[in-house]
Design an enzyme around this catalytic site. Structure first.
Site, PDB file in Angstrom:
ATOM      1  N   PRO A  10       0.788  -1.227   0.000  1.00  0.00           N
ATOM      2  CA  PRO A  10       0.000   0.000   0.000  1.00  0.00           C
ATOM      3  C   PRO A  10       0.825   1.286   0.000  1.00  0.00           C
ATOM      4  CG  PRO A  10      -0.100  -1.066   2.154  1.00  0.00           C
ATOM      5  CD  PRO A  10       0.540  -2.041   1.197  1.00  0.00           C
ATOM      6  N   ASN A  11       0.344   2.222  -0.775  1.00  0.00           N
ATOM      7  CA  ASN A  11       0.869   3.593  -0.890  1.00  0.00           C
ATOM      8  C   ASN A  11       2.169   3.694  -1.687  1.00  0.00           C
ATOM      9  OD1 ASN A  11      -1.249   4.796   0.748  1.00  0.00           O
ATOM     10  ND2 ASN A  11      -0.287   3.735   2.463  1.00  0.00           N
ATOM     11  N   ARG A  18       5.107  10.931  -2.639  1.00  0.00           N
ATOM     12  CA  ARG A  18       4.832  10.667  -1.225  1.00  0.00           C
ATOM     13  C   ARG A  18       6.066  10.948  -0.368  1.00  0.00           C
ATOM     14  NH1 ARG A  18       4.661   4.586   1.279  1.00  0.00           N
ATOM     15  NH2 ARG A  18       4.005   5.197   3.367  1.00  0.00           N
ATOM     16  N   TYR A  23      11.116   8.918   1.097  1.00  0.00           N
ATOM     17  CA  TYR A  23      11.043   7.884   0.056  1.00  0.00           C
ATOM     18  C   TYR A  23      11.661   8.292  -1.289  1.00  0.00           C
ATOM     19  CZ  TYR A  23       7.886   5.738   3.408  1.00  0.00           C
ATOM     20  OH  TYR A  23       7.358   5.178   4.549  1.00  0.00           O
ATOM     21  N   ASN A  72       8.057  -5.631  -0.846  1.00  0.00           N
ATOM     22  CA  ASN A  72       7.923  -4.509   0.086  1.00  0.00           C
ATOM     23  C   ASN A  72       6.446  -4.460   0.460  1.00  0.00           C
ATOM     24  OD1 ASN A  72       7.838  -2.190   1.571  1.00  0.00           O
ATOM     25  ND2 ASN A  72       8.974  -0.931   0.104  1.00  0.00           N
ATOM     26  N   ALA A  75       3.135  -0.850   4.816  1.00  0.00           N
ATOM     27  CA  ALA A  75       2.538  -0.845   6.165  1.00  0.00           C
ATOM     28  C   ALA A  75       2.036  -2.220   6.603  1.00  0.00           C
ATOM     29  CB  ALA A  75       1.407   0.178   6.222  1.00  0.00           C
ATOM     30  N   GLU A  96      12.620  -9.565   1.769  1.00  0.00           N
ATOM     31  CA  GLU A  96      11.841  -8.410   2.226  1.00  0.00           C
ATOM     32  C   GLU A  96      12.678  -7.146   2.024  1.00  0.00           C
ATOM     33  OE1 GLU A  96      10.860  -8.673   6.401  1.00  0.00           O
ATOM     34  OE2 GLU A  96      10.233  -6.574   6.489  1.00  0.00           O
ATOM     35  N   HIS A  98      12.732  -2.684   2.263  1.00  0.00           N
ATOM     36  CA  HIS A  98      12.145  -1.387   2.621  1.00  0.00           C
ATOM     37  C   HIS A  98      13.054  -0.291   2.100  1.00  0.00           C
ATOM     38  CE1 HIS A  98       9.148  -3.307   5.070  1.00  0.00           C
ATOM     39  NE2 HIS A  98      10.118  -4.070   5.557  1.00  0.00           N
ATOM     40  N   ARG A 105      12.964   4.650  12.659  1.00  0.00           N
ATOM     41  CA  ARG A 105      11.685   5.371  12.599  1.00  0.00           C
ATOM     42  C   ARG A 105      10.820   4.947  13.797  1.00  0.00           C
ATOM     43  NH1 ARG A 105       9.277   4.949   6.768  1.00  0.00           N
ATOM     44  NH2 ARG A 105       8.013   6.667   7.604  1.00  0.00           N
TER      45      ARG A 105
END
Ligand code: DQA
Length: 139
Positions: A10-11, A18, A23, A72, A75, A96, A98, A105
């Site tokens: 998502p996103n 964004r 990012y 990825n 969220a 995985e 990111h 964070r």
């Protein structure tokens, strides 16, 4: 020819627009074109969804025939037992990734349901995290 797929959660369709401080300002399409040109002897498919069930469906669909999945889960990494179970259920290895270093964070980003079932995790290198994950399937 090896068959890989990048799956974005998502996103991540908003990359470039964004929170560019976190990012970056590249769109994923630009990046994907570059990477496909650079690794032209590998098939690199791409799937993005904002919907958890669609991501699980895609993992199940590719997870018994592809050579590698670069995931990825965005969220959903931090919330989705269903995606974690899907990664565990399939045969294709998952790396995985990111874009950001989720460990510097917020606390809620430190938890991952994907990591325990992944071959490895690459995070914090911007869009290069994806390229490093692709390379991990080629060595
Ligand atoms: C992300 C990190 C997640 O915590 C976040 O929800 C994202 C993107 C990353 O690539 O840095 O959407 O997965």
């Amino acid at each position: 020819m090896k068959k890989l797929i990048i799956i974005n959660g998502p996103n991540l369709n908003l990359l470039g627009k964004r929170e560019p401080a976190i990012y970056g300002s590249h769109t994923f399409t630009e990046f994907l074109d570059e990477i496909k040109t650079k690794y032209h002897n590998v098939t690199i498919d791409y799937f993005q969804s904002n919907i958890e069930g669609e991501l699980i469906d895609k993992l199940q669909e590719v997870g018994f025939s592809y050579d590698g999945i670069v995931l990825n889960a965005a969220a959903y990494t931090h919330t989705s037992i269903g995606m974690g179970d899907a990664v565990k259920a399939i045969e294709t290895p998952v790396v995985e990734v990111h874009i950001s270093n989720t460990f510097n964070r917020e606390e809620f980003r430190h938890q991952s349901y994907i990591s325990p079932n992944s071959r490895g995790v690459i995070l914090g290198f911007g869009l290069q995290s994806y390229e490093l994950a692709i390379q991990s399937f080629l060595i």
